[in-house]
Scaffold this active site. Structure first.
Site, PDB file in Angstrom:
ATOM      1  N   THR A   1     110.372   9.613  52.533  1.00 62.25           N
ATOM      2  CA  THR A   1     110.552   9.885  51.103  1.00 62.25           C
ATOM      3  C   THR A   1     112.041   9.777  50.816  1.00 62.25           C
ATOM      4  O   THR A   1     112.822   9.488  51.726  1.00 62.25           O
ATOM      5  CB  THR A   1     110.078  11.300  50.725  1.00 62.25           C
ATOM      6  OG1 THR A   1     111.037  12.239  51.200  1.00 62.25           O
ATOM      7  CG2 THR A   1     108.739  11.614  51.337  1.00 62.25           C
ATOM      8  N   CYS A   2     112.448  10.017  49.558  1.00 64.96           N
ATOM      9  CA  CYS A   2     113.879   9.853  49.301  1.00 64.96           C
ATOM     10  C   CYS A   2     114.700  10.925  49.990  1.00 64.96           C
ATOM     11  O   CYS A   2     115.882  10.739  50.203  1.00 64.96           O
ATOM     12  CB  CYS A   2     114.190   9.805  47.809  1.00 64.96           C
ATOM     13  SG  CYS A   2     112.965  10.522  46.767  1.00 64.96           S
TER      14      CYS A   2
ATOM     15  N   ARG B   1     113.670  12.551  52.973  1.00 68.10           N
ATOM     16  CA  ARG B   1     113.382  12.744  54.384  1.00 68.10           C
ATOM     17  C   ARG B   1     112.792  11.477  54.994  1.00 68.10           C
ATOM     18  O   ARG B   1     112.172  10.660  54.328  1.00 68.10           O
ATOM     19  CB  ARG B   1     112.434  13.920  54.597  1.00 68.10           C
ATOM     20  CG  ARG B   1     110.982  13.676  54.238  1.00 68.10           C
ATOM     21  CD  ARG B   1     110.134  14.885  54.530  1.00 68.10           C
ATOM     22  NE  ARG B   1     110.605  16.045  53.802  1.00 68.10           N
ATOM     23  CZ  ARG B   1     111.096  17.127  54.389  1.00 68.10           C
ATOM     24  NH1 ARG B   1     111.136  17.229  55.691  1.00 68.10           N
ATOM     25  NH2 ARG B   1     111.527  18.122  53.654  1.00 68.10           N
TER      26      ARG B   1
ATOM     27  N   HIS C   1     106.367  22.732  61.225  1.00 65.39           N
ATOM     28  CA  HIS C   1     107.198  21.847  60.406  1.00 65.39           C
ATOM     29  C   HIS C   1     106.321  20.950  59.517  1.00 65.39           C
ATOM     30  O   HIS C   1     106.559  20.841  58.317  1.00 65.39           O
ATOM     31  CB  HIS C   1     108.082  20.994  61.319  1.00 65.39           C
ATOM     32  CG  HIS C   1     108.906  19.998  60.581  1.00 65.39           C
ATOM     33  ND1 HIS C   1     110.114  20.308  60.001  1.00 65.39           N
ATOM     34  CD2 HIS C   1     108.680  18.692  60.270  1.00 65.39           C
ATOM     35  CE1 HIS C   1     110.597  19.245  59.386  1.00 65.39           C
ATOM     36  NE2 HIS C   1     109.747  18.251  59.545  1.00 65.39           N
TER      37      HIS C   1
ATOM     38  N   PRO D   1     105.604  18.985  43.591  1.00 65.37           N
ATOM     39  CA  PRO D   1     104.253  18.573  43.978  1.00 65.37           C
ATOM     40  C   PRO D   1     104.135  17.186  44.618  1.00 65.37           C
ATOM     41  O   PRO D   1     103.130  16.897  45.230  1.00 65.37           O
ATOM     42  CB  PRO D   1     103.494  18.615  42.654  1.00 65.37           C
ATOM     43  CG  PRO D   1     104.521  18.393  41.610  1.00 65.37           C
ATOM     44  CD  PRO D   1     105.817  18.911  42.142  1.00 65.37           C
ATOM     45  N   GLN D   2     105.170  16.327  44.481  1.00 61.92           N
ATOM     46  CA  GLN D   2     104.980  14.932  44.940  1.00 61.92           C
ATOM     47  C   GLN D   2     104.841  14.819  46.452  1.00 61.92           C
ATOM     48  O   GLN D   2     104.182  13.926  46.940  1.00 61.92           O
ATOM     49  CB  GLN D   2     106.154  14.043  44.504  1.00 61.92           C
ATOM     50  CG  GLN D   2     106.111  13.639  43.061  1.00 61.92           C
ATOM     51  CD  GLN D   2     106.890  14.637  42.221  1.00 61.92           C
ATOM     52  OE1 GLN D   2     107.347  15.654  42.723  1.00 61.92           O
ATOM     53  NE2 GLN D   2     107.014  14.340  40.939  1.00 61.92           N
TER      54      GLN D   2
ATOM     55  N   GLY E   1     122.635  14.616  16.753  1.00 64.89           N
ATOM     56  CA  GLY E   1     123.804  14.382  17.588  1.00 64.89           C
ATOM     57  C   GLY E   1     123.399  13.703  18.882  1.00 64.89           C
ATOM     58  O   GLY E   1     122.253  13.258  19.042  1.00 64.89           O
TER      59      GLY E   1
END
Lengths: 283, 432
Positions: B49-50, B52, B99, B115-116, B189
């Site tokens: 994943t990003c 790990r 782990h 949750p992903q 704004g």
């Protein structure tokens, strides 16, 4: 003996209340589902209890205060089970099951009486119609009041920026206001029909539609309050907090005409057995 | 046979290393295959994943396989192992199981409880099964990991509170206004945070966002970017009447939305609730406006306080999550111990002997007139029958110990003969 199912139902509702209470404290969904299934089983036992009483008395079982309270609690749990089908949030259960329990304990300890054969004036086809409509109207008003109470809580939490677990558990302000918006005309319709059928019954029994007995008077006051609410909502756009407060006040009046009047003011509009000297006429 | 995890994540490795070790090209399980082919490794799963990158394997010899696997990881990425070795964590046995469970349950994520991660773990498992690099141990490990993740999600509140300003704003808008689809948003704004919140909210609604700015040209540019509608500052009050969510972020020194203005607006909108998000510093909306019925005003400090509180709440809930993980780890380790030839053989013999004894006892009445010699013969012949039946499977199980597929057969024998409560395990698996 005629309270066996009633006691089972009450025990299950208390179990459900406990389950929901634990859910509220530690937000464990499994506890909430324990509460839900207790409520379902309690509802079944409660249904049996009402049928049992009906067979016991041989007639529509709403002639005494006790039976009316029991039926009202039954109706509340029934509406809750229906609503839960559409909105699975367990918060309604946390309010309805203790409420039903309290109503039942109140009926059991304070106004319970053994069923006896109905006196002739109650043997009318108007009785079930009148009583069912009035009770259903009360059930709708009760739900509006619950919604209103939750609205006030949720509103307060959002205004004061305390967005903790209670805030997440409670439905959105929009949902709660929807209960009020839909409940108001529906409950009002049932209340109106309840009053009209009651008048017809009175006319068929005593020959007079309206006798200004305390219960009738208070019910009329209630009717005007709800009529006023509809006006404010439709014409002036009263919604949210004001509508919630009104729903709670309105239901207070409903409960007063339902049980308070009999206890405090007497009058001929009492339940069977409560006052032997006057001809009782149901609710 | 032992389970081993090798990998790195956001807490052990800086982003320069994380972006080099990503196990590219695993979409059909090719990398899992490469890992599975390393000598001494039996089963393998790759998870990337990003935040790990890690591998989960089963191996006979942890020490030997570790070096081979680290070398292989280096080869896959064209890196010398010395580049990333010091950032790696290596866990085996119960630590590895814990782990994997923690990762799946999002207790090891950078954003606790997001949750992903569960979907990403499932994807890694799916690829490995496609490449046929999983066996009885990792199959069971992953199913237990999914089960643990589900328990943590439903039994604790670790994923329930929003933990970013933009997300808190969206959740809050839902709690005030209900379904957002048909609601309208006004952005007053510009500014990075305001735009972020606006984009998040904009994704939830169908109606185009309305953008207002002191300079109309800027409003036009931003509106185009957000596919919205620009309006002029003079139309602000009129626009507020038709808006449900307002995000303000101007550089103005004085508030541009006052209490008196909001009072007029609320009357005009018949007290329909309105949600004001004031991200500007100094304030764009007079704080008093929150006192008006139906006006819900949050400024950036309020939202950040909610985020901080929610993060604390998730941490607290994570403790219950850790308890669930420990429970499940223990159960899993108990199961791995039964996956051994000796206890399985003992259990098989006991089961057969049990059947023999009960059947004999059942027929006791019929054998009442047998003399001791005949009874002895009956005992001996039945015992021989079960020994003959058990002989081949037992020899087979003992012999498979020499090559790699023993776990598979042990598992199969346990299931077929329903040993060690194997039937219960199967049922638990079906809960998934």
């Amino acid at each position: 003996m005629d309270l066996v199912f009633f006691k089972i139902a009450l025990a299950l509702y208390l179990g459900a209340s406990a389950g929901y209470l634990v859910f509220l404290l530690i937000s464990s969904e499994s506890r909430a589902s324990v509460g839900f299934w207790c409520a379902v089983m309690g509802f079944v036992a409660h249904t049996l209890s009402i049928m049992h009483r009906a067979i016991f008395s041989g007639f529509f079982p709403l002639a005494t205060s006790f039976d009316a309270l029991s039926a009202f609690a039954w109706l509340l749990v029934g509406i809750f089970l229906l609503v839960r089908y559409h909105d699975p949030s367990p918060i309604f259960g946390s309010i309805v099951t203790p409420m039903a329990s309290v109503l039942m304990i109140f009926g059991w300890t304070l106004v319970y009486q053994v069923t006896e054969p109905l006196i002739p004036v109650l043997r009318s086809t108007w009785l079930p119609v009148h009583v069912t409509l009035a009770l259903a109207g009360n059930g709708v008003f009760a739900f509006m009041a619950i919604g209103g109470l939750m609205y006030l809580f949720q509103e307060r939490l959002i205004k004061t920026k305390r967005l903790g677990r209670l805030h997440r558990l409670l439905p959105s302000l929009a949902t709660l206001d929807t209960i009020n918006r839909h409940g108001l005309p529906f409950g009002f319709f049932l209340l109106t029909l309840g009053i009209i059928t009651g008048a017809f019954w009175a006319s068929s029994v005593w020959g007079s539609y309206w006798t200004w007995d305390p219960k009738e008077t208070w019910t009329l006051i209630t009717w005007f309050v709800y009529a006023g609410m509809i006006h404010q909502r439709m014409v002036l756009g009263w919604r949210g907090k004001r509508a919630a407060v009104l729903a709670i006040i309105g239901f207070g009046l409903v409960m007063f005409s339902f049980v308070g009047v009999n206890a405090l003011l007497g009058g001929h509009h009492a339940f069977q057995g409560a006052n032997r000297f006057m001809p009782p006429s149901g609710l | 046979m032992e389970i081993m995890v090798i990998g790195l994540n956001h807490s052990t490795a800086p982003v320069e290393i994380r972006e080099r070790i990503t196990f590219p090209g695993d979409h059909d399980g090719a990398v899992a295959r490469m890992i599975g082919d390393v000598e001494g490794v039996e089963e393998a799963i790759v998870l990337s994943t990003c935040n790990r990158a890690e591998i989960v394997v089963t191996t006979k010899d942890v020490e030997e396989s570790r070096e081979r696997l680290i070398r292989t990881i280096g080869e896959i990425h064209g890196q010398d192992p010395s580049v990333f070795r010091s950032y790696l964590y290596v866990r085996h046995g119960a630590d590895a199981v814990r782990h994997v469970f923690r990762v799946a349950a999002s207790l090891d994520s950078m954003v606790l409880g997001e949750p992903q991660i569960l979907g990403q773990v499932k994807e890694g498992y799916r690829r490995a099964t496609k490449a046929r690099t999983t066996g009885p141990i990792l199959n069971r490990l992953m199913h237990r990991a999914f089960f643990t993740a589900k328990r943590v999600r439903t039994e604790t509140g670790v994923g329930s509170a929003a933990v970013s300003v933009a997300y808190v704003a969206v959740e809050l808008a839902r709690k005030i206004l209900g379904e957002l689809r048909d609601k309208s948003i006004l952005l007053v704004g510009a500014g990075e945070m305001a735009e972020l919140a606006a984009r998040h909210l904009n994704n939830q609604v169908d109606r185009p966002i309305v953008v207002v700015n002191r300079t109309y040209e800027n409003a036009c540019i931003l509106a185009e970017e957000l596919q919205g509608l620009p309006i002029r500052m003079e139309q602000l009050e009129q626009r507020l009447v038709q808006t449900d969510v307002v995000i303000t972020s101007t550089g103005s020194c004085d508030p541009i939305i006052g209490k008196a203005m909001m009072k007029r607006v609320m009357r005009a909108r018949r007290h329909c609730p309105i949600f004001l998000i004031d991200i500007a510093i100094p304030r764009d909306v007079e704080p008093d406006a929150n006192e008006i019925d139906g006006v819900y005003l949050y400024n950036i400090d309020d939202l950040q306080a909610v985020v901080a509180e929610n993060i604390g709440e998730r941490r607290k809930e994570a403790l219950s999550g850790e308890r669930i993980v420990s429970e499940e780890t223990e159960k899993f380790m108990h199961w791995t111990k039964t996956l051994d030839a000796a206890p399985t053989i003992v259990a098989l013999k006991e089961k057969l002997e049990h059947i023999r004894a009960t059947e004999l006892a059942r027929l006791n009445g019929k054998f009442a007139d047998l003399d001791p010699a005949q009874r002895e013969a009956l005992e001996s012949v039945t015992r021989q029958i079960i020994n003959k039946i058990a002989h081949d499977p037992i020899v087979f199980l003992k012999r498979t110990g020499a090559h790699g597929k023993q776990n598979l057969y042990l598992d199969a024998v346990q299931r077929i003969f329903r040993l060690n409560g194997a039937a219960d395990n199967q049922n638990e698996g079906e809960e998934l």
